[in-house]
Design a protein around this motif. Structure first.
Motif, PDB file in Angstrom:
ATOM      1  N   ASP A 128       0.921  -1.040  -0.069  1.00  0.00           N
ATOM      2  CA  ASP A 128       0.033  -0.118   0.094  1.00  0.00           C
ATOM      3  C   ASP A 128       0.718   1.311   0.084  1.00  0.00           C
ATOM      4  N   THR A 129       2.027   1.146   0.788  1.00  0.00           N
ATOM      5  CA  THR A 129       2.872   2.422   0.909  1.00  0.00           C
ATOM      6  C   THR A 129       4.120   1.774   1.353  1.00  0.00           C
ATOM      7  N   ILE A 130       5.137   2.547   0.801  1.00  0.00           N
ATOM      8  CA  ILE A 130       6.670   2.488   0.842  1.00  0.00           C
ATOM      9  C   ILE A 130       7.100   3.755   1.425  1.00  0.00           C
ATOM     10  N   VAL A 131       7.945   3.287   2.615  1.00  0.00           N
ATOM     11  CA  VAL A 131       8.503   4.531   3.064  1.00  0.00           C
ATOM     12  C   VAL A 131       9.887   4.413   2.995  1.00  0.00           C
ATOM     13  N   ILE A 132      10.484   5.363   2.425  1.00  0.00           N
ATOM     14  CA  ILE A 132      11.953   5.551   2.088  1.00  0.00           C
ATOM     15  C   ILE A 132      12.841   6.400   3.325  1.00  0.00           C
ATOM     16  N   GLY A 133      13.579   5.647   4.173  1.00  0.00           N
ATOM     17  CA  GLY A 133      14.141   6.320   5.241  1.00  0.00           C
ATOM     18  C   GLY A 133      13.357   5.963   6.376  1.00  0.00           C
ATOM     19  N   VAL A 134      13.999   4.909   7.360  1.00  0.00           N
ATOM     20  CA  VAL A 134      13.404   4.526   8.614  1.00  0.00           C
ATOM     21  C   VAL A 134      14.164   5.228   9.983  1.00  0.00           C
TER      22      VAL A 134
END
Length: 218
Positions: A10-16
């Motif tokens: 659904d969603t990709i987050v770049i940077g954790v």
């Protein structure tokens, strides 16, 4: 750190880091199938919020409009530390001080007054007497706000990631994003390991954001 064969989210987050880990957690909390991608370890000392501690404060001198956001942040930090079973938020009080009429003092006082925050106005002598770690000129002025404190920054990131994984989020550390592009109805993200598709993309890359968003570098 979890891995799987899934390639569509659904969603990709770049940077954790601090922002990305929170985004992954709250998206997963809302029932989304989320992938968080971090090029370094989780946590690390290269991001803007890496390290042992970071200040949190209610008397925001930058602009009073931040205060409601910080009040909500306090609520969420308390929720997170309760679920994590460890203290992340340490309320110690905060002081904003400077010469009479200085922007930091005046704007901090304004934010407290506009939002009805409990606070005290102290001069330099009173601050030095009450808090011996300070040695301010007697004519300096300061705003003491009991709600300020600090967060254990690295532990907050770990707590967000752990809670997100418990909700089914997928986290990849040591994986570098090479490129991304918007397709007809999806986002395609290419890394040094694989290619992923998602309905939405969140970029929380901190100092590396300009490499992911060319417009920021111009």
């Amino acid at each position: 750190v979890s891995m799987s064969s899934r390639s569509h989210y659904d969603t990709i987050v770049i940077g954790v880091g601090s922002m990305g880990s929170a985004a992954v957690y709250h998206l997963a909390r809302r029932g989304q199938n989320v992938l968080g991608i971090e090029q370094f370890d989780i946590p690390n000392d290269l991001g803007s919020s890496g390290g042992m501690t970071r200040i949190i404060r209610l008397s925001y001198h930058e602009d009073p409009s931040y205060v409601p956001l910080v009040i909500r942040a306090f609520e969420l930090w308390r929720e997170l530390q309760e679920s994590a079973g460890e203290q992340l938020l340490h309320p110690t009080g905060s002081i904003h001080a400077g010469p009479p009429g200085s922007p930091i003092f005046e704007a901090s006082l304004r934010s407290c007054r506009e939002h009805g925050l409990s606070h005290e106005v102290l001069n330099g002598a009173e601050i030095s007497k009450r808090f011996p770690g300070y040695r301010l000129p007697n004519d300096h002025m300061g705003v003491y706000q009991e709600g300020g404190g600090f967060l254990l920054a690295d532990r907050c990131i770990v707590a967000h990631v752990t809670a997100a994984q418990a909700l089914g989020a997928e986290i990849h550390a040591g994986e570098k994003v090479l490129d991304w592009e918007v397709l007809a109805d999806k986002v395609r993200v290419e890394t040094d390991r694989s290619i992923y598709l998602a309905e939405k993309l969140v970029i929380a890359a901190g100092p590396w954001a300009s490499k992911q968003i060319p417009l920021l570098a111009s």
